[in-house]
Design a protein around this motif. Structure first.
Motif, PDB file in Angstrom:
ATOM      1  N   ARG A 143       2.078   6.529  -7.021  1.00 48.46           N
ATOM      2  CA  ARG A 143       1.047   7.456  -7.540  1.00 48.46           C
ATOM      3  C   ARG A 143       1.472   8.909  -7.332  1.00 48.46           C
ATOM      4  O   ARG A 143       1.275   9.754  -8.185  1.00 48.46           O
ATOM      5  N   ARG A 144       2.069   9.158  -6.182  1.00 46.89           N
ATOM      6  CA  ARG A 144       2.462  10.525  -5.840  1.00 46.89           C
ATOM      7  C   ARG A 144       3.417  11.114  -6.884  1.00 46.89           C
ATOM      8  O   ARG A 144       3.306  12.276  -7.252  1.00 46.89           O
ATOM      9  N   ARG A 198       0.817  -1.212   0.000  1.00 48.17           N
ATOM     10  CA  ARG A 198       0.000   0.000   0.000  1.00 48.17           C
ATOM     11  C   ARG A 198       0.861   1.277   0.000  1.00 48.17           C
ATOM     12  O   ARG A 198       0.593   2.237  -0.721  1.00 48.17           O
ATOM     13  N   HIS A 199       1.901   1.254   0.821  1.00 46.43           N
ATOM     14  CA  HIS A 199       2.767   2.427   0.965  1.00 46.43           C
ATOM     15  C   HIS A 199       3.521   2.697  -0.333  1.00 46.43           C
ATOM     16  O   HIS A 199       3.633   3.835  -0.792  1.00 46.43           O
ATOM     17  N   GLU A 223      -0.558  10.227   6.333  1.00 40.76           N
ATOM     18  CA  GLU A 223      -0.929  11.630   6.072  1.00 40.76           C
ATOM     19  C   GLU A 223      -2.443  11.816   6.123  1.00 40.76           C
ATOM     20  O   GLU A 223      -2.938  12.838   6.620  1.00 40.76           O
ATOM     21  N   LEU A 245      -4.000  10.803  -5.138  1.00 38.57           N
ATOM     22  CA  LEU A 245      -2.951  11.801  -5.362  1.00 38.57           C
ATOM     23  C   LEU A 245      -1.605  11.323  -4.815  1.00 38.57           C
ATOM     24  O   LEU A 245      -0.564  11.872  -5.150  1.00 38.57           O
ATOM     25  N   GLY A 246      -1.671  10.303  -3.930  1.00 39.14           N
ATOM     26  CA  GLY A 246      -0.431   9.745  -3.417  1.00 39.14           C
ATOM     27  C   GLY A 246      -0.200  10.009  -1.948  1.00 39.14           C
ATOM     28  O   GLY A 246       0.886   9.764  -1.424  1.00 39.14           O
ATOM     29  N   LEU A 247      -1.216  10.534  -1.251  1.00 46.29           N
ATOM     30  CA  LEU A 247      -1.056  10.732   0.190  1.00 46.29           C
ATOM     31  C   LEU A 247      -0.977   9.366   0.868  1.00 46.29           C
ATOM     32  O   LEU A 247      -1.750   8.464   0.527  1.00 46.29           O
ATOM     33  N   SER A 248      -0.061   9.235   1.808  1.00 51.65           N
ATOM     34  CA  SER A 248       0.066   7.957   2.517  1.00 51.65           C
ATOM     35  C   SER A 248      -1.047   7.841   3.556  1.00 51.65           C
ATOM     36  O   SER A 248      -1.694   8.838   3.903  1.00 51.65           O
ATOM     37  N   SER A 249      -1.240   6.623   4.057  1.00 51.01           N
ATOM     38  CA  SER A 249      -2.253   6.398   5.100  1.00 51.01           C
ATOM     39  C   SER A 249      -1.985   7.297   6.297  1.00 51.01           C
ATOM     40  O   SER A 249      -2.897   7.837   6.907  1.00 51.01           O
ATOM     41  N   ILE A 288       3.166  17.739  -2.276  1.00 54.63           N
ATOM     42  CA  ILE A 288       3.295  16.401  -1.668  1.00 54.63           C
ATOM     43  C   ILE A 288       4.402  15.568  -2.334  1.00 54.63           C
ATOM     44  O   ILE A 288       4.766  14.512  -1.830  1.00 54.63           O
ATOM     45  N   PHE A 307      -4.180  11.821 -11.843  1.00 55.98           N
ATOM     46  CA  PHE A 307      -5.545  11.319 -12.059  1.00 55.98           C
ATOM     47  C   PHE A 307      -6.486  12.473 -12.400  1.00 55.98           C
ATOM     48  O   PHE A 307      -6.401  13.551 -11.810  1.00 55.98           O
ATOM     49  N   MET A 329      -7.573  11.804  -2.204  1.00 55.32           N
ATOM     50  CA  MET A 329      -6.280  12.154  -1.596  1.00 55.32           C
ATOM     51  C   MET A 329      -5.322  10.970  -1.703  1.00 55.32           C
ATOM     52  O   MET A 329      -4.128  11.134  -1.936  1.00 55.32           O
ATOM     53  N   SER A 330      -5.906   9.786  -1.548  1.00 53.30           N
ATOM     54  CA  SER A 330      -5.096   8.587  -1.669  1.00 53.30           C
ATOM     55  C   SER A 330      -4.586   8.442  -3.104  1.00 53.30           C
ATOM     56  O   SER A 330      -3.427   8.078  -3.340  1.00 53.30           O
ATOM     57  N   LYS A 364       2.937  18.074 -11.625  1.00 49.88           N
ATOM     58  CA  LYS A 364       4.146  17.391 -11.134  1.00 49.88           C
ATOM     59  C   LYS A 364       4.879  16.678 -12.270  1.00 49.88           C
ATOM     60  O   LYS A 364       5.828  15.936 -12.017  1.00 49.88           O
ATOM     61  N   ALA A 410       1.245   4.099  -2.956  1.00 50.13           N
ATOM     62  CA  ALA A 410       0.960   5.521  -2.715  1.00 50.13           C
ATOM     63  C   ALA A 410       2.115   6.375  -3.219  1.00 50.13           C
ATOM     64  O   ALA A 410       1.910   7.406  -3.876  1.00 50.13           O
TER      65      ALA A 410
END
Lengths: 228, 419
Positions: A83-84, A76-77, B318, B312-316, A112, A89, B309-310, A161, A80
């Motif tokens: 994607r960041r 999951r991490h 955050e 966009l890449g925000l971690s759990s 971010i 999207f 937000m997820s 970005k 994320a």
């Protein structure tokens, strides 16, 4: 040059008798700089495909590789973080942060990624809003913008970005034809100017006309893949 | 920084819910401040009453007297070190650096007849000069004057009403002396004590110590010595000194007991801080239920936003941070409002005081010293404690909805409500 490769990708939801096979052994390769549409009837698997490509979900089997990295098996991490930095999207219902202005929404996506240089951030954000024709409205909040303007902010947010890939799930579904055309032209212009890879799903034949590659999905399978 | 902005603005976005949550936190913090001020005032005033009237900081009696105290016995008196008399013992105790005052007292039962009724009372023989120096008794005299010598008595205001007497009147009291002989003596009422505490005012009268010794056929004796040090906090040191001295003088039959162990109610009061801390925590937890419910509803409403937000890449972590920050802001602002209003209320009642009728009725029934008029204790420590408690507990409580938000699968959250 290949950006993304899907090999024998299955995606199944539910268990036992309630299983739904959203994708059945999909193979797909996307090259850098493509402007590709994924189309097909409702429930055919378009959104599932985009979710897997965007590392929002994991395949039941098969592999999804993005620039030699197997994003389908990331935790999951890691997903994320992927994607960041690498994926932008654009959603059908815009999904802007309602408490931030247009400028702040775009700025947020950039911040971010870890950029701290405020001058650089300001210049990138204003440039991007200028590109999508919203520099005059940058201090408005989403509820003070029209649907088309919101979607332009979403495009700016996705692109600011400089991601390698932008995924747009029915980006024009809530817009009238004139605004749809404007938004898709902005996306096309960005694709040409920034060489960003775009994959978008749509039902709209007018929007499909802009795509250089058309991938049709039916019952979880790619039934047609045409380049123009 | 952006997460802070988002959290802060979201509070305004959900204005009504935020307002309700803020009110809940503020109300709880206010209650905690008010309760702490009240309990502190209650315990301090009650402790003061017990120390001034009953036990000193350390009370010395014979072991037998302590056992039969309720009967006001006259056959277990203290007669000083090696039976040299109580006066020399008092003087010797006063030489100790930890001792500020020593007050010998003789307690005895007495009665008076009024119309067809017998009025029962307790007499206390006091060393007038030493009691005057200490000052607590003299402060409560509402009319007349302090006793000086001979057959003068100072009478509690409630007892005065029962006796249907006035200052200047003479009253004949009946009592048993140390040899169990029933005797009587007529006294002149020279003053009235009105402490506001029914347990003191309704039954007690004061007489000079030498008069009490004379009427009760006592020598240079007393039923108790109340020993005072400079501060309640140094009671333990005084107690150690007194016990050492009693042992050195071979007076192991004498018992030195600190004020906070002399009475079960006082011991209970001493535990009150711990009990009340649990009660305060319970109050705050109740308030946080409102905050948790509010944040849980907000998380549900903003599920698609969490998905975005997820995406966009925000971690759990955050995403959790956004909701914890919202809880933190509610905690800080609610606690600030509660502290400000609670502080003002406590400050007002620390000056004006307020009367608790139930305590007046309760103390007249039970053998407990509580003043019915309370002057709340106002302190910055109370405000800071309650503010920190409110903020910390509410922030911790927001972890639950925040964790729920962070646990949402991005793909499910994004399409929440699509069906």
């Amino acid at each position: 040059m290949s950006l993304l490769t899907l090999e024998h990708v299955d995606k199944t939801y539910g268990q036992g008798d309630l299983q739904v096979h959203a994708l059945n052994g999909v193979d797909l390769t996307i090259s850098k700089g493509e402007f590709t549409t994924v189309f097909g009837p409702s429930g055919s698997g378009k959104t599932t495909l985009l979710n897997l490509i965007g590392a929002l979900d994991r395949p039941t089997s098969g592999s999804v590789v993005f620039l030699d990295k197997p994003i389908g098996s990331m935790n999951r991490h890691e997903q994320a973080a992927h994607r960041r930095f690498h994926v932008g999207f654009i959603f059908q219902s815009y999904n802007l942060i309602p408490v931030l202005t247009a400028y702040e929404n775009v700025e947020f996506a950039l911040k971010i990624t870890g950029i701290r240089d405020s001058k650089k951030i300001h210049s990138q954000v204003t440039d991007m809003l200028d590109h999508v024709g919203l520099s005059e409205l940058m201090h408005r909040r989403p509820n003070q913008l029209s649907g088309g303007q919101k979607q332009r902010v979403a495009v700016a947010r996705a692109l600011v970005k400089h991601p390698k890939l932008v995924l747009a799930d029915e980006p024009t579904a809530n817009l009238d034809s004139k605004t749809s055309k404007e938004v898709i032209e902005v996306m096309l212009r960005m694709n040409r100017e920034l060489h960003t890879t775009f994959i978008f799903s749509t039902h709209d034949p007018m929007v499909m006309e802009y795509a250089r590659r058309m991938v049709e999905i039916r019952d979880g399978n790619i039934s047609q893949d045409t380049e123009r | 920084m952006h997460l802070i902005t988002i959290a802060w603005r979201n509070l305004k976005r959900h204005g009504l819910r935020t307002g309700i949550a803020l009110l809940a936190v503020a109300a709880v913090v206010l209650i905690v401040i008010f309760s702490r001020g009240f309990v502190k005032s209650l315990t301090e005033s009650s402790f003061r009453l017990y120390i001034d009237n009953m036990y000193g900081h350390v009370r010395i009696t014979t072991e037998e007297y302590a056992l039969r105290e309720m009967l006001l016995p006259l056959d277990h008196m203290m007669d000083g070190f090696n039976s040299a008399g109580i006066s020399s013992m008092v003087e010797e105790l006063e030489q100790h650096s930890s001792v500020r005052y020593v007050m010998p007292r003789v307690r005895f039962g007495a009665m008076a007849s009024r119309d067809d009724d017998m009025v029962r009372m307790m007499g206390i023989g006091i060393d007038v000069q030493r009691e005057r120096t200490y000052g607590a008794l003299a402060e409560d005299i509402s009319s007349g004057r302090m006793i000086k010598e001979g057959n003068e008595i100072l009478v509690g205001s409630g007892l005065m009403e029962d006796l249907k007497a006035e200052v200047g009147d003479r009253v004949t009291l009946v009592f048993s002396d140390a040899f169990q002989s029933l005797r009587g003596r007529t006294f002149q009422i020279v003053g009235v004590r009105d402490s506001g505490v029914s347990d003191l005012d309704n039954v007690i009268f004061y007489v000079p110590l030498d008069t009490a010794q004379d009427m009760l056929w006592l020598d240079d004796e007393a039923s108790e010595l109340l020993v005072y040090t400079y501060s309640t906090d140094t009671t333990e040191a005084l107690l150690a000194d007194m016990r050492t001295l009693l042992h050195e003088q071979g007076s192991d039959e004498y018992l030195a007991v600190p004020w906070n162990q002399a009475n079960p109610f006082v011991e209970m009061y001493s535990e009150m801080d711990n009990i009340m801390f649990a009660a305060y925590l319970l109050f705050v937890v109740m308030g946080t239920i409102v905050v948790v419910s509010t944040l849980t509803m907000i998380v549900r409403e903003r599920t698609a936003e969490i998905g975005m937000m997820s995406a966009l890449g925000l971690s759990s972590r955050e995403i959790m941070g956004v909701f914890i920050l919202e809880g933190f802001f509610i905690g800080v602002i609610g606690s600030l409002i509660g502290s400000a209003v609670g502080g003002l209320l406590t400050l007002y009642y620390s000056q004006a005081g307020f009367y608790v009728e139930a305590f007046d009725m309760f103390t007249s029934e039970a053998d407990i010293l509580i003043e019915p008029v309370f002057y709340l204790s106002f302190s910055m420590e109370n405000l800071v404690f309650s503010f920190i408690m409110g903020t910390v507990v509410v922030t911790l409580a927001s972890f639950l909805p925040a964790f729920k938000a962070a646990k949402l699968e991005p793909v499910d959250a994004l399409h929440y409500g699509d069906d």
